[in-house]
Design a protein around this motif. Structure first.
Motif, PDB file in Angstrom:
ATOM      1  N   ASP A 296     -44.909  24.808 -48.833  1.00  0.00           N
ATOM      2  CA  ASP A 296     -45.580  23.830 -47.970  1.00  0.00           C
ATOM      3  C   ASP A 296     -44.941  22.443 -48.016  1.00  0.00           C
ATOM      4  N   LEU A 297     -43.943  22.251 -48.886  1.00  0.00           N
ATOM      5  CA  LEU A 297     -43.354  20.915 -49.033  1.00  0.00           C
ATOM      6  C   LEU A 297     -42.639  20.438 -47.768  1.00  0.00           C
ATOM      7  N   SER A 298     -42.282  21.362 -46.898  1.00  0.00           N
ATOM      8  CA  SER A 298     -41.627  20.956 -45.654  1.00  0.00           C
ATOM      9  C   SER A 298     -42.627  20.455 -44.609  1.00  0.00           C
ATOM     10  N   GLY A 299     -43.928  20.627 -44.911  1.00  0.00           N
ATOM     11  CA  GLY A 299     -44.959  20.174 -43.972  1.00  0.00           C
ATOM     12  C   GLY A 299     -45.487  18.793 -44.325  1.00  0.00           C
ATOM     13  N   MET A 300     -46.574  18.403 -43.652  1.00  0.00           N
ATOM     14  CA  MET A 300     -47.145  17.069 -43.827  1.00  0.00           C
ATOM     15  C   MET A 300     -48.474  17.096 -44.573  1.00  0.00           C
ATOM     16  N   GLY A 301     -48.796  18.229 -45.182  1.00  0.00           N
ATOM     17  CA  GLY A 301     -50.023  18.320 -45.943  1.00  0.00           C
ATOM     18  C   GLY A 301     -51.211  18.670 -45.079  1.00  0.00           C
ATOM     19  N   SER A 302     -52.342  18.817 -45.739  1.00  0.00           N
ATOM     20  CA  SER A 302     -53.572  19.161 -45.028  1.00  0.00           C
ATOM     21  C   SER A 302     -53.948  18.048 -44.051  1.00  0.00           C
ATOM     22  N   GLU A 304     -52.302  16.816 -41.662  1.00  0.00           N
ATOM     23  CA  GLU A 304     -51.175  15.900 -41.412  1.00  0.00           C
ATOM     24  C   GLU A 304     -51.341  14.581 -42.181  1.00  0.00           C
ATOM     25  N   LEU A 305     -51.630  14.729 -43.468  1.00  0.00           N
ATOM     26  CA  LEU A 305     -51.876  13.560 -44.322  1.00  0.00           C
ATOM     27  C   LEU A 305     -50.659  12.638 -44.416  1.00  0.00           C
ATOM     28  N   LEU A 306     -49.458  13.227 -44.555  1.00  0.00           N
ATOM     29  CA  LEU A 306     -48.251  12.453 -44.836  1.00  0.00           C
ATOM     30  C   LEU A 306     -47.557  12.001 -43.554  1.00  0.00           C
ATOM     31  N   ASN A 307     -46.804  10.913 -43.680  1.00  0.00           N
ATOM     32  CA  ASN A 307     -45.955  10.453 -42.582  1.00  0.00           C
ATOM     33  C   ASN A 307     -44.620  11.188 -42.555  1.00  0.00           C
ATOM     34  N   ILE A 308     -44.170  11.606 -43.723  1.00  0.00           N
ATOM     35  CA  ILE A 308     -42.922  12.363 -43.832  1.00  0.00           C
ATOM     36  C   ILE A 308     -43.155  13.516 -44.802  1.00  0.00           C
ATOM     37  N   SER A 309     -42.264  14.501 -44.751  1.00  0.00           N
ATOM     38  CA  SER A 309     -42.387  15.638 -45.659  1.00  0.00           C
ATOM     39  C   SER A 309     -41.901  15.245 -47.054  1.00  0.00           C
ATOM     40  N   VAL A 310     -42.233  16.090 -48.019  1.00  0.00           N
ATOM     41  CA  VAL A 310     -41.786  15.846 -49.394  1.00  0.00           C
ATOM     42  C   VAL A 310     -40.266  15.890 -49.477  1.00  0.00           C
TER      43      VAL A 310
END
Length: 507
Positions: A296-302, A304-310
């Motif tokens: 899931d690190l390529s996503g934005m979290g639950s 779309e919490l993040l502005n960018i991926s990990v």
């Protein structure tokens, strides 16, 4: 006259760097608070309690790090055993972990132990490697022939240590103690998360004064107290730490011996400490890792919490690792070299003061002084890493025998040639240690980055905090995977340093 002008020009470069990127920002921030009646706070009982608690926990933490770190330096840097390089790399992992991860790892112990003890264990977990690597880097270079001569004259092992080895190690021990003390004085996440709201430090008071109340008066008073503590500690370190018994460093030694029977108690203490205090908390964190979180690190979290991926945040952190440590090493080597050629030891102070100022305060100073951009974070990280580089390299240069420089000068070598061909090879361990820790500071720095890295410029620790601080199983799973990624990056940096050192010795 020409040589003096050249030295003045060299001094101007690092002085201009800290003047613009540290003192200007701090003066502007403090100026906002000094416009008000902040002097009354110094007589407040709560102010006194916070200051004395901060000093007390930092002093106890530094003492514990010395008690366990000096035996660790002996085992890891004076002895040979299988897996030595692996252990050296492993002990550096806790130093760079975000404090929120350390708090999660120690939360299971927080309810069973007194608050103060949990804080001390957390600081020991984080700063143990500073003592081991700073003292060990110097200890490894000490000439064993003098110790052997002392044993022939009838001195036992303890007498040899206290009369010969300890005076030679004292500058490094004092340097490591100062580093640990100041890191604990400016400790924020550990006090906030493990203190449970029962205790307050200078750092937490500054943070809440600025973020919740916009109270620059209180923040300025505590920031000035921090600065006073920093100056006082540096002054004491000069009084007690610069004396040298005359035992000089030689070239890197490859004569580390096997562990003897009488040395096994020290080995057992080191092993038990590493397992109980370092390994178990890391295992506690890694046990929460899941492959789904890693995917899931390529996503934005639950939601779309993040502005960018990990992965994008990791790229930002890797970019900063090249910029911030490179700048800190360049200026740190220059400052250390200049300091080793002057009797005015107080000239070290302007470059070491950033160590005693919290990254949160410095981040706020940058916000009101400079325009934020992608270069802001590596610049502030370079400012934070510079004192660390100077405190590691300068004692190593001071410990060098003056005969090496004099012989090179008689042979016609210039200053640059003496540094490149004589001094740098002799202090290679210190240079390597400084570079590693500068990189780790950049990789794990959170306070200033949380304020200055906006949008797609967020670093890995910032994204990790965003994931942990929000509810949701997916966010927590991704946070643990990101934490594992951070641990791996730290281990790779430390292991690479150890392998380079080992390979260098094989030639």
């Amino acid at each position: 006259m020409g040589r003096n002008l050249q030295k003045l020009a060299l001094w101007a470069v690092p002085l201009a760097f800290v003047a613009v990127l540290f003192y200007w920002a701090m003066v502007k921030l403090l100026g906002l608070g000094l416009q008000q009646n902040w002097l009354a706070l110094f007589s407040d009982a709560h102010f006194h309690r916070v200051v004395w608690f901060t000093i007390g926990q930092a002093a106890l933490s530094a003492l514990l790090c010395l008690v366990f770190g000096i035996p660790g330096a002996f085992v890891l840097y004076r002895k040979k055993f299988f897996g030595q390089s692996f252990v050296k790399a492993f002990i550096a992992v806790p130093f760079v972990l975000p404090t929120i991860v350390v708090a999660i790892a120690l939360q299971s112990f927080a309810s069973a132990l007194p608050t103060m003890l949990v804080i001390l264990v957390a600081h020991l977990f984080l700063n143990y490697s500073i003592v081991v690597r700073t003292v060990g880097g110097v200890w490894q270079n000490l000439d064993e022939e003098i110790e052997y001569a002392a044993s022939i004259d009838g001195a036992n092992q303890w007498q040899t240590f206290w009369r010969i080895t300890f005076p030679a190690l004292r500058p490094a021990i004092v340097s490591a103690s100062v580093l640990v003390f100041l890191y604990c004085v400016t400790s924020f996440g550990i006090i906030l998360l493990l203190g449970g709201g029962n205790v307050s430090s200078i750092e937490t008071e500054i943070y809440f004064s600025l973020t919740q109340f916009l109270d620059f008066k209180t923040a300025s008073a505590f920031a000035l107290a921090q600065t006073f503590i920093t100056v006082s500690v540096f002054a004491l370190s000069k009084i007690f730490g610069t004396a040298n018994a005359g035992l000089e460093q030689v070239s890197e030694s490859d004569s580390n011996s096997r562990i003897k029977v009488r040395e096994w108690p020290v080995v057992v203490i080191t092993v038990l400490f590493v397992v109980a205090v370092l390994v178990m908390p890391i295992v506690q964190v890694l046990s929460k890792f899941s492959w789904q979180g890693f995917l899931d690190l390529s996503g934005m979290g639950s939601r779309e919490l993040l502005n960018i991926s990990v992965w994008q945040a990791t790229g930002n952190s890797l970019r900063n690792i090249f910029l911030a440590p490179g700048l800190a090493m360049l200026l740190g080597c220059l400052v250390s070299w200049l300091l080793s050629r002057t009797r005015w030891s107080w000239l070290e102070l302007p470059f070491l003061l950033p160590m005693g100022v919290s990254s949160v305060v410095l981040g706020f100073g940058y916000l009101i002084t400079f325009r934020a951009g992608w270069l802001t974070v590596p610049l502030v990280q370079a400012v934070l890493a510079l004192p660390l580089v100077v405190r590691i390299i300068h004692p190593a240069l001071v410990s060098l025998a003056s005969e090496y420089r004099e012989e090179a000068q008689l042979a016609g070598a210039g200053s640059w040639q003496i540094w490149r061909l004589v001094e740098a090879p002799l202090v290679a361990n210190a240079l390597r240690t400084a570079a590693v820790y500068a990189a780790l500071v950049s990789l794990g720095e959170f306070g200033a980055a949380s304020l200055l890295s906006f949008g797609d410029q967020a670093t890995l620790p910032v994204v990790l905090y965003q994931l942990i601080s929000r509810p949701g199983a997916q966010n927590y799973s991704m946070a643990m995977a990101a934490c594992a990624l951070l641990m791996i990056a730290v281990f790779v940096i430390s292991m690479t340093s150890a392998l380079v050192q080992k390979r260098r010795r094989s030639f």
